[in-house]
Design an enzyme around this catalytic site. Structure first.
Site, PDB file in Angstrom:
ATOM      1  N   ARG A  51       0.842  -1.300   0.185  1.00  0.00           N
ATOM      2  CA  ARG A  51       0.030  -0.041  -0.309  1.00  0.00           C
ATOM      3  C   ARG A  51       0.806   1.329   0.119  1.00  0.00           C
ATOM      4  NH1 ARG A  51      -4.190  -0.633   4.052  1.00  0.00           N
ATOM      5  NH2 ARG A  51      -4.291  -2.687   3.556  1.00  0.00           N
ATOM      6  N   THR A  52       2.041   1.289   0.935  1.00  0.00           N
ATOM      7  CA  THR A  52       2.786   2.303   0.741  1.00  0.00           C
ATOM      8  C   THR A  52       3.385   2.843  -0.626  1.00  0.00           C
ATOM      9  OG1 THR A  52       3.370   2.277   3.114  1.00  0.00           O
ATOM     10  CG2 THR A  52       4.577   3.774   1.871  1.00  0.00           C
TER      11      THR A  52
ATOM     12  N   LYS B  27      21.039  -9.371  -4.570  1.00  0.00           N
ATOM     13  CA  LYS B  27      22.662 -10.048  -4.802  1.00  0.00           C
ATOM     14  C   LYS B  27      23.243  -9.461  -3.826  1.00  0.00           C
ATOM     15  CE  LYS B  27      21.344 -10.538  -9.471  1.00  0.00           C
ATOM     16  NZ  LYS B  27      21.318  -9.685 -10.758  1.00  0.00           N
TER      17      LYS B  27
ATOM     18  N   ARG C 109      12.205   2.625   1.544  1.00  0.00           N
ATOM     19  CA  ARG C 109      11.399   1.980   2.680  1.00  0.00           C
ATOM     20  C   ARG C 109      12.712   1.048   3.022  1.00  0.00           C
ATOM     21  NH1 ARG C 109       6.590  -0.807   4.439  1.00  0.00           N
ATOM     22  NH2 ARG C 109       5.998   1.303   4.658  1.00  0.00           N
TER      23      ARG C 109
ATOM     24  N   HIS D 158       7.900   6.665  10.027  1.00  0.00           N
ATOM     25  CA  HIS D 158       7.182   6.506   8.963  1.00  0.00           C
ATOM     26  C   HIS D 158       6.439   7.954   8.645  1.00  0.00           C
ATOM     27  CE1 HIS D 158       4.939   5.042   5.471  1.00  0.00           C
ATOM     28  NE2 HIS D 158       4.396   4.020   6.010  1.00  0.00           N
TER      29      HIS D 158
END
Lengths: 188, 320
Positions: B54-55, B82, B104, B134
């Site tokens: 959703r973000t 990686k 994020r 946040h």
């Protein structure tokens, strides 16, 4: 030239004349709506609507005048500090198939009006868009002209034109102040 | 504003400015034509080291509504999985010409590291870093509360509003951003949590009221907005039960149900950052009640993120 170029009575006369010209040009008021560009275009649009309402009793001034913020359509956003976004309020009858009269205080480069035309395009499809301004100070940078002009005011590019309105500034007058540096807040 | 990393450093004026811009953005989203040309030619990179739907889509929608180009860069199936370092990723983004990076990350402080490192000069928006902050979530919560609880809200803060934040305060970056922002905006903050899920030192703060059951908090305060936090099983080591004896007990002491909602003032609204654990921290009756603004939070989220992108990206570049 520095000082007051239009006083309160001059502004009142110019607006009355423009209101009549708008009615003449559009042969009545049936599809007419007025959109003011913030900050000072908005009270001007409401004043014009009130004057049209005085002449044409069927014209509901409060339902026909609105505000159109063009900040997010400007082409110079990245050259200036971030601008606050103004409010857009559309007349209750909408813009589709209406004749929209854009109202602004000072007509200068034409870039504000260019942005306003883009903003209108996203809000509806008017039958026609016309432009009413209190002061035309020249120095156009785009092929745009005004349909209704309160006062043509020849200026030097370095001069600054300020419109004061009672609703915003507490008094009605148009001021011109002399050559400042070009970075000193030229109005578009 | 150069970056949006946390809410501690936001001033009251800046926060109100973001909320006011959000209100204008929300108004544009009610139009038939919702796209604006404002950020045409700007590139926004969504850099997601942690799963989030959703973000990410909220930021993506916000950037696209403002006509920015959006590049999604997620850890799965990319060089990030990686073992590429944050620095090398940042250099790559810089070379691609990213004007803003929405990050994020599972590590607290990652956004601040990216912003302060000099590895890239784009604007950084923190979309959640570990258990730290946040900020856009807190701003959208504040925006939603202001809309419902403050009359004629343009230009105003949340003075006099009482907000209860209920649940896992310890691991919640939503709480981490909400508490400072709500305090800055003048709201009274009531924290409700099991003692094990409170950060060290919170009970000593005299600008917060702490309660150990939701009933106590409802009894003691006229709550205008109650914010239910998700029980974050994935952050609780020890099988998800290390911090409280059982999910049933948690629900009994901290869950919001119809009965508790009815004991709050009639105008009280219910917020939840999502995704909800229905039946654990919130009952279906409370979640679906007319006083729940949970779905509206999602649409407000797009408006708030549009405002943040606008305020960071639209103006002239500050001198480096």
């Amino acid at each position: 030239m520095t000082g007051t170029v239009l006083g309160a009575p001059d502004i009142a006369r110019a607006l009355t004349r423009i209101a009549h010209e708008i009615l003449e040009r559009n042969e009545g008021h049936d599809s007419l709506v007025l959109l003011g560009i913030p900050t000072r275009g908005v009270p001007l649009a409401h004043r014009l609507a009130a004057r049209i309402g005085d002449v044409e009793p069927g014209f509901d001034a409060s339902a026909r005048a609105g505000a159109l913020d063009i900040t997010m359509y400007r082409d110079d956003l990245h050259r200036q500090p971030t601008r606050a976004i103004g409010e857009t309020t559309l007349p209750t009858m909408g813009l589709d198939d209406r004749t929209v009269v854009l109202v602004d205080d000072v007509f200068h480069t034409g870039r504000t009006i260019r942005a306003a035309l883009d903003a209108i395009k996203d809000l509806g499809r008017p039958r026609a868009v016309q432009l009413a301004v209190l002061v035309d100070r020249g120095h156009r940078e785009l092929p745009i002209r005004a349909d209704f002009v309160g006062k043509n005011l020849p200026t030097a590019k370095s001069e600054r034109v300020d419109v004061h309105l009672t609703e915003v500034d507490g008094n009605d007058e148009v001021l011109i102040s002399g050559a400042r540096s070009a970075t000193d807040g030229e109005r578009a | 504003m150069r970056h949006l990393l946390d809410t501690d450093t936001l001033t009251r004026d800046e926060a109100i400015r973001i909320l006011d811009a959000s209100a204008q953005m929300a108004a544009t989203q009610e139009r038939e034509m919702r796209k604006l040309p404002t950020l045409r030619g700007k590139t926004v990179v969504n850099l997601f080291f942690e799963d989030s739907t959703r973000t990410r889509i909220s930021f993506e929608a916000a950037a696209k509504r403002l006509s920015a180009d959006v590049i999604n860069f997620s850890a799965k199936g990319s060089s990030l999985s990686k073992g590429e370092s944050l620095k090398d990723t940042a250099l790559t983004l810089q070379a691609m010409g990213a004007d803003a990076v929405v990050i994020r990350h599972w590590a607290s402080g990652a956004a601040s590291r990216l912003a302060g490192s000099g590895w890239m000069h784009g604007h950084v928006i923190n979309a959640g870093d570990g258990t730290h902050q946040h900020p856009t979530q807190a701003l959208l919560d504040a925006f939603t509360m202001r809309r419902h609880l403050v009359d004629d809200s343009a230009g105003k803060a949340l003075d006099g509003v009482t907000v209860a934040i209920v649940g896992d305060i310890l691991h919640s970056r939503v709480a981490g951003s909400n508490i400072p922002l709500l305090r800055t905006l003048g709201a009274k903050v009531v924290v409700v949590a099991p003692p094990t899920l409170l950060p060290y030192g919170m009970t000593d703060r005299d600008d917060l009221d702490v309660h150990y059951t939701l009933d106590d908090a409802i009894e003691a305060h006229d709550i205008d907005a109650v914010m239910m936090l998700r029980v974050q099983r994935e952050r609780m080591t020890g099988g998800g039960s290390g911090f409280f004896p059982s999910p049933e007990e948690y629900t009994r002491l901290f869950g919001l149900d119809g009965d508790r909602l009815r004991r709050m003032p009639d105008h009280a609204i219910v917020l939840h950052p999502g995704p909800m654990n229905r039946g654990l921290e919130i009952s279906a009756e409370a979640a679906d009640s007319p006083r729940s603004v949970i779905v509206e939070q999602v649409s407000n989220g797009v408006a708030v993120r549009m405002a943040a992108l606008y305020l960071l990206l639209a103006g002239e570049e500050a001198p480096q």
